[in-house]
Write a protein that holds these residues in place. Structure first.
Motif, PDB file in Angstrom:
ATOM      1  N   LEU A 282       6.015  -5.537 -77.137  1.00 20.43           N
ATOM      2  CA  LEU A 282       6.602  -4.901 -78.304  1.00 20.43           C
ATOM      3  C   LEU A 282       5.935  -3.566 -78.620  1.00 20.43           C
ATOM      4  O   LEU A 282       4.801  -3.320 -78.203  1.00 20.43           O
ATOM      5  N   ASP A 283       6.631  -2.745 -79.408  1.00 22.75           N
ATOM      6  CA  ASP A 283       5.993  -1.543 -79.927  1.00 22.75           C
ATOM      7  C   ASP A 283       5.285  -1.891 -81.240  1.00 22.75           C
ATOM      8  O   ASP A 283       5.385  -3.012 -81.745  1.00 22.75           O
ATOM      9  N   ASP A 284       4.556  -0.928 -81.796  1.00 25.20           N
ATOM     10  CA  ASP A 284       3.749  -1.190 -82.990  1.00 25.20           C
ATOM     11  C   ASP A 284       4.603  -1.644 -84.176  1.00 25.20           C
ATOM     12  O   ASP A 284       4.203  -2.512 -84.948  1.00 25.20           O
ATOM     13  N   GLY A 285       5.772  -1.038 -84.331  1.00 23.96           N
ATOM     14  CA  GLY A 285       6.629  -1.410 -85.451  1.00 23.96           C
ATOM     15  C   GLY A 285       7.093  -2.851 -85.387  1.00 23.96           C
ATOM     16  O   GLY A 285       7.120  -3.553 -86.405  1.00 23.96           O
ATOM     17  N   ALA A 286       7.443  -3.307 -84.189  1.00 24.88           N
ATOM     18  CA  ALA A 286       7.896  -4.687 -84.026  1.00 24.88           C
ATOM     19  C   ALA A 286       6.754  -5.663 -84.252  1.00 24.88           C
ATOM     20  O   ALA A 286       6.948  -6.744 -84.838  1.00 24.88           O
ATOM     21  N   VAL A 287       5.547  -5.296 -83.809  1.00 29.94           N
ATOM     22  CA  VAL A 287       4.381  -6.151 -84.042  1.00 29.94           C
ATOM     23  C   VAL A 287       4.156  -6.334 -85.537  1.00 29.94           C
ATOM     24  O   VAL A 287       3.921  -7.449 -86.019  1.00 29.94           O
ATOM     25  N   GLU A 288       4.229  -5.257 -86.290  1.00 32.44           N
ATOM     26  CA  GLU A 288       4.046  -5.325 -87.743  1.00 32.44           C
ATOM     27  C   GLU A 288       5.115  -6.207 -88.376  1.00 32.44           C
ATOM     28  O   GLU A 288       4.827  -7.027 -89.263  1.00 32.44           O
ATOM     29  N   ALA A 289       6.366  -6.055 -87.927  1.00 31.66           N
ATOM     30  CA  ALA A 289       7.461  -6.845 -88.488  1.00 31.66           C
ATOM     31  C   ALA A 289       7.273  -8.328 -88.210  1.00 31.66           C
ATOM     32  O   ALA A 289       7.529  -9.175 -89.076  1.00 31.66           O
ATOM     33  N   VAL A 290       6.802  -8.658 -87.008  1.00 32.88           N
ATOM     34  CA  VAL A 290       6.627 -10.050 -86.612  1.00 32.88           C
ATOM     35  C   VAL A 290       5.441 -10.688 -87.322  1.00 32.88           C
ATOM     36  O   VAL A 290       5.526 -11.810 -87.845  1.00 32.88           O
ATOM     37  N   ILE A 291       4.306  -9.978 -87.371  1.00 38.58           N
ATOM     38  CA  ILE A 291       3.079 -10.562 -87.912  1.00 38.58           C
ATOM     39  C   ILE A 291       3.070 -10.541 -89.440  1.00 38.58           C
ATOM     40  O   ILE A 291       2.807 -11.555 -90.087  1.00 38.58           O
ATOM     41  N   SER A 292       3.331  -9.397 -90.017  1.00 38.83           N
ATOM     42  CA  SER A 292       3.217  -9.261 -91.475  1.00 38.83           C
ATOM     43  C   SER A 292       4.521  -9.522 -92.210  1.00 38.83           C
ATOM     44  O   SER A 292       4.520 -10.025 -93.333  1.00 38.83           O
ATOM     45  N   GLY A 293       5.621  -9.174 -91.585  1.00 39.83           N
ATOM     46  CA  GLY A 293       6.895  -9.288 -92.272  1.00 39.83           C
ATOM     47  C   GLY A 293       7.611 -10.598 -92.076  1.00 39.83           C
ATOM     48  O   GLY A 293       8.559 -10.904 -92.792  1.00 39.83           O
ATOM     49  N   GLY A 294       7.172 -11.404 -91.104  1.00 41.30           N
ATOM     50  CA  GLY A 294       7.853 -12.665 -90.839  1.00 41.30           C
ATOM     51  C   GLY A 294       9.277 -12.489 -90.381  1.00 41.30           C
ATOM     52  O   GLY A 294      10.136 -13.345 -90.616  1.00 41.30           O
ATOM     53  N   LYS A 295       9.547 -11.379 -89.717  1.00 44.22           N
ATOM     54  CA  LYS A 295      10.900 -11.052 -89.295  1.00 44.22           C
ATOM     55  C   LYS A 295      11.220 -11.627 -87.920  1.00 44.22           C
ATOM     56  O   LYS A 295      10.331 -11.938 -87.129  1.00 44.22           O
ATOM     57  N   SER A 296      12.509 -11.727 -87.647  1.00 46.82           N
ATOM     58  CA  SER A 296      12.951 -12.077 -86.300  1.00 46.82           C
ATOM     59  C   SER A 296      12.684 -10.897 -85.371  1.00 46.82           C
ATOM     60  O   SER A 296      12.616  -9.742 -85.800  1.00 46.82           O
ATOM     61  N   LEU A 297      12.530 -11.197 -84.093  1.00 42.94           N
ATOM     62  CA  LEU A 297      12.299 -10.147 -83.100  1.00 42.94           C
ATOM     63  C   LEU A 297      13.640  -9.614 -82.617  1.00 42.94           C
ATOM     64  O   LEU A 297      14.482 -10.364 -82.114  1.00 42.94           O
ATOM     65  N   LEU A 298      13.835  -8.305 -82.766  1.00 45.73           N
ATOM     66  CA  LEU A 298      15.066  -7.644 -82.353  1.00 45.73           C
ATOM     67  C   LEU A 298      14.836  -6.818 -81.096  1.00 45.73           C
ATOM     68  O   LEU A 298      13.709  -6.416 -80.793  1.00 45.73           O
ATOM     69  N   ALA A 299      15.918  -6.524 -80.401  1.00 44.91           N
ATOM     70  CA  ALA A 299      15.824  -5.792 -79.133  1.00 44.91           C
ATOM     71  C   ALA A 299      15.224  -4.410 -79.310  1.00 44.91           C
ATOM     72  O   ALA A 299      14.535  -3.898 -78.418  1.00 44.91           O
ATOM     73  N   VAL A 300      15.443  -3.781 -80.449  1.00 41.25           N
ATOM     74  CA  VAL A 300      14.991  -2.409 -80.658  1.00 41.25           C
ATOM     75  C   VAL A 300      13.479  -2.275 -80.562  1.00 41.25           C
ATOM     76  O   VAL A 300      12.962  -1.204 -80.209  1.00 41.25           O
ATOM     77  N   GLY A 301      12.745  -3.330 -80.878  1.00 47.67           N
ATOM     78  CA  GLY A 301      11.282  -3.261 -80.858  1.00 47.67           C
ATOM     79  C   GLY A 301      10.654  -3.633 -79.529  1.00 47.67           C
ATOM     80  O   GLY A 301       9.431  -3.636 -79.388  1.00 47.67           O
ATOM     81  N   ILE A 302      11.465  -3.961 -78.534  1.00 52.28           N
ATOM     82  CA  ILE A 302      10.961  -4.396 -77.232  1.00 52.28           C
ATOM     83  C   ILE A 302      10.804  -3.193 -76.306  1.00 52.28           C
ATOM     84  O   ILE A 302      11.687  -2.333 -76.223  1.00 52.28           O
ATOM     85  N   THR A 303       9.664  -3.156 -75.600  1.00 47.55           N
ATOM     86  CA  THR A 303       9.431  -2.064 -74.649  1.00 47.55           C
ATOM     87  C   THR A 303       9.414  -2.537 -73.201  1.00 47.55           C
ATOM     88  O   THR A 303       9.590  -1.739 -72.285  1.00 47.55           O
ATOM     89  N   GLU A 304       9.205  -3.850 -72.978  1.00 44.79           N
ATOM     90  CA  GLU A 304       9.126  -4.330 -71.601  1.00 44.79           C
ATOM     91  C   GLU A 304       9.398  -5.833 -71.535  1.00 44.79           C
ATOM     92  O   GLU A 304       8.978  -6.592 -72.421  1.00 44.79           O
ATOM     93  N   ILE A 305      10.090  -6.243 -70.474  1.00 45.24           N
ATOM     94  CA  ILE A 305      10.326  -7.660 -70.179  1.00 45.24           C
ATOM     95  C   ILE A 305       9.538  -8.001 -68.915  1.00 45.24           C
ATOM     96  O   ILE A 305       9.667  -7.327 -67.893  1.00 45.24           O
ATOM     97  N   ILE A 306       8.728  -9.048 -68.982  1.00 47.53           N
ATOM     98  CA  ILE A 306       7.866  -9.420 -67.859  1.00 47.53           C
ATOM     99  C   ILE A 306       8.192 -10.846 -67.438  1.00 47.53           C
ATOM    100  O   ILE A 306       8.137 -11.775 -68.246  1.00 47.53           O
ATOM    101  N   GLY A 307       8.518 -11.038 -66.153  1.00 40.68           N
ATOM    102  CA  GLY A 307       8.788 -12.366 -65.627  1.00 40.68           C
ATOM    103  C   GLY A 307      10.259 -12.729 -65.654  1.00 40.68           C
ATOM    104  O   GLY A 307      11.092 -12.012 -66.219  1.00 40.68           O
TER     105      GLY A 307
END
Length: 369
Positions: A282-307
């Motif tokens: 994830l990028d920094d904004g998505a990390v903040e949303a997930v950890i502090s905001g309790g938000k769902s993870l959206l595609a816009v915050g993803i930077t890489e898919i592994i595996g």
């Protein structure tokens, strides 16, 4: 909290290797020690509790029959010792419980069993059925097939996972130490710690590693106790010599209080037991949303898919620098996600606008302390 433990209906009791084997007799299984433990277990069961025993000692018990003087480190030798030792260990457990007319049932688990929800549920049902049928479940990690990097690490953590798996009301960790001290208890200046409510009670504590025949020292027991507390299970940590009072009024050892904001069963499983099939960075904004905001993870915050992974599998959630921040159940397979990376929800095709990981199925590590 001690009263709560003493009145607990369903209790997991973990016994360390050093409490089951005789160091002076070549690390053989000690029937007298097991008899003493079983006497206390029987008394607690007669008082109305259901007990699940997590028994270490398989590798240690196999050392003498195979002529090994030190605990093996090579995986194949360790597995061979476990295969031999498991027979001796269960024989003694069976003989000892037979004095009270109680059968036992051996349940061998691997990390892979706990990591797959269907297999974890099957193990849970087996343990429950053993109890219903009047047998005492004796649970151990299946060292004969577990592989390095795909195991529980030690039987203390294993016991915490089992306590969660069976929805235990309390976990009792027994070893060769009376409880938690702020340093090696052989040091005359060591101070006993009777209660641990949070991480502040552990500041300045120096915990050691395992002994001659075990893999889990005090550090692993503290870690396991805190792990169990995250799932709402209170823990009593003391020595096997104190098993009597530990299972009576719990007025011995160190008590670890469960967290008030305990994790749900699913989130505990996802964070600490589940297999992971891939990773999402994830990028920094998505990390903040997930950890502090309790938000769902959206595609816009993803930077890489592994595996390579499928819809519905558990994936690790990484921060920009590769740090693991949590885990979640992914709504798309990896191939589909590759085409969605960085896209705004409204720009995605119909049928691909739901969250990549819904907040209800996303657990982060930020609240573990």
């Amino acid at each position: 909290m001690r009263e709560r433990i003493s009145n607990a209906k369903r209790v997991v009791v973990k016994i360390g290797s050093s409490s089951l084997t005789n160091d002076e007799d070549g690390h053989t299984v000690d029937p007298n020690r097991i008899n003493t433990i079983v006497n206390a277990l029987q008394a607690r069961m007669e008082a109305g509790s259901d007990l699940i025993v997590v028994s270490s000692g398989a590798v240690a018990a196999g050392m003498a029959p195979l002529g090994l003087s030190t605990r093996p480190t090579e995986l194949a030798v360790k597995q061979a010792a476990a295969a031999v030792g498991q027979v001796h260990l269960m024989h003694q457990w069976g003989r000892s419980f037979a004095r009270y007319g109680r059968p036992i049932g051996q349940v061998l688990l691997t990390a892979a069993d706990a990591g797959k929800r269907d297999r974890a549920r099957n193990a849970q049902r087996t343990i429950d059925k053993l109890r219903i049928l009047g047998a005492v479940p004796i649970v151990n990690e299946n060292d004969t097939v577990a592989t390095t990097g795909v195991n529980f690490g030690d039987n203390d953590r294993f016991a915490a996972i089992v306590a969660h798996l069976v929805s235990a009301d309390a976990l009792v960790l027994l070893s060769d130490v009376d409880g938690l001290f702020d340093k090696n208890p052989t040091d005359p200046t060591a101070k006993f710690i009777s209660e641990v409510r949070d991480g502040n009670d552990l500041k300045g504590v120096i915990a050691g590693d395992g002994g001659k025949v075990g893999t889990g020292g005090m550090a692993s027991k503290v870690s396991a106790a805190r792990l169990a507390s995250r799932s709402g299970v209170p823990v009593l940590l003391t020595s096997a010599a104190n098993i009597g009072p530990a299972l009576e009024d719990a007025q011995v050892g160190t008590v670890f209080h469960p967290k008030d904001n305990r994790l749900s069963a699913w989130k505990f499983w996802a964070l600490y037991a589940a297999d992971t099939a891939g990773k999402i960075r994830l990028d920094d904004g998505a990390v903040e949303a997930v950890i502090s905001g309790g938000k769902s993870l959206l595609a816009v915050g993803i930077t890489e898919i592994i595996g390579d992974f499928q819809q519905g599998e558990i994936v690790e959630i990484l921060g920009p620098a590769g740090q693991i921040i949590g885990r979640g159940e992914v709504s798309y397979d990896s191939d589909t996600l590759q085409s969605m990376v960085g896209m705004q929800t409204q720009d995605l095709p119909d049928g691909m606008q739901r969250p990549v990981v819904h907040a209800d199925y996303l657990s982060n590590y930020a609240s573990r302390a």
